[in-house]
Design a protein around this motif. Sequence first.
Motif, short mmCIF file in Angstrom:
data_model
loop_
_atom_site.label_atom_id
_atom_site.label_comp_id
_atom_site.label_asym_id
_atom_site.label_seq_id
_atom_site.Cartn_x
_atom_site.Cartn_y
_atom_site.Cartn_z
N LYS A 133 10.85 -50.28 74.56
CA LYS A 133 11.34 -48.96 74.14
C LYS A 133 11.41 -48.00 75.32
O LYS A 133 12.37 -47.22 75.43
N ASP A 134 10.41 -48.05 76.19
CA ASP A 134 10.40 -47.15 77.35
C ASP A 134 11.53 -47.48 78.32
O ASP A 134 12.17 -46.58 78.87
N ALA A 138 14.78 -46.27 76.66
CA ALA A 138 14.91 -44.81 76.71
C ALA A 138 15.21 -44.34 78.13
O ALA A 138 15.99 -43.40 78.33
N LYS A 162 18.87 -45.31 78.82
CA LYS A 162 19.80 -45.01 77.73
C LYS A 162 20.44 -46.29 77.17
O LYS A 162 21.65 -46.48 77.17
#
Length: 356
Positions: free
Chosen positions: A60-61, A64, A67
Amino acid sequence: MKNLKKEFPVTANYTHLNTAGSGLLSETLLDFRQNHDLDYLVMGSLLKDNQDKFITSVRKDVGAFFKCNPARVALVSSFSMGFNMMLEALPANSKVLLLAEDYPSINWPVEARDFEVCYAEINTNLEENILEAVAKHKPDVFCLSLVQYVSGVQVDFEFLKALKKEYPDLLICGDGTQYCGVEPFDFEASGLDILGASAYKWLNAGYGNGFFLFKEGVEQVLKPKAVGFGSVRGLYKENEHSLIGKFEPGHIDTLNLGSLQAALQLVKKVGYDTISTQIELLKRRAIEEFSSRNLLDDVVLERKIHSSIFNITGDQKLFEKLRSHDVICSQRGSGIRVSFHYFNTESDLEKLLKLI
């Protein structure tokens, strides 16, 4: 620019102008790695009970940060491992466009297979050369380094977006190992279908970690063959046919991939505004000083876009002189490669110029 010598202790003893060769170990990363292995020491297999949850947080990091939907983030041990798996997933009759004399970890794996291969030249007119090669050879896949490891030449990202728009069926794969970590990058808005990178250079994440990002629809072209128990472990891997699951067939090292997460957290803590501003400052001053001393190739001087990697004129004697004065750099091509990251200062550049 705040003093980062405490965060990167190497910079207190050396003038490190070699991020293009290897990034540095930060105190932040050391703290994570020590705590991780201490937990492993006292907890044993209990540490691994939370592996899937932890790796999901890393995914997830990364998503994020660049993008990209985390469901399209594959965590790998290196660019080369992921890239070779990607090539095995391509149709055997694919025609692949490469840049002549691009990084060996890109060109060698392609050339070692039975693909039909064509090339575009790296020079002042890089983008025009690519466009002409695509029009002439009509490749199925285009693989390139976003930044060239010898010269520091950087491709125009707006050009890649225009290229993808003009040739929507062309699969574009970029190696961001010499780029990711110097400025924000929006993968979904880019012209790339695939972005892969090892994170031990500009992200300062240590060795043994990297990632591959995939746009929606890539799975229609790529058919990976690798599969294992790791292919179905964790969120986003609903079955053994998931794309990222095929790129993660085995156990994922929580120490190394956690190091990637810690490195991303440090970048966010320092701030991309700070990082990009410092790199741009050093890059612009370096171009001025190097060009005034006739140390740069015309290709660099004639292009509007360039990275913070420079190959300056210099022989073995100069290289040994720099190393004897604790200036860390690399011999690449016919010159000496120096590279500037955000922990470097104008004093580092001034020391280099004085020694030259």
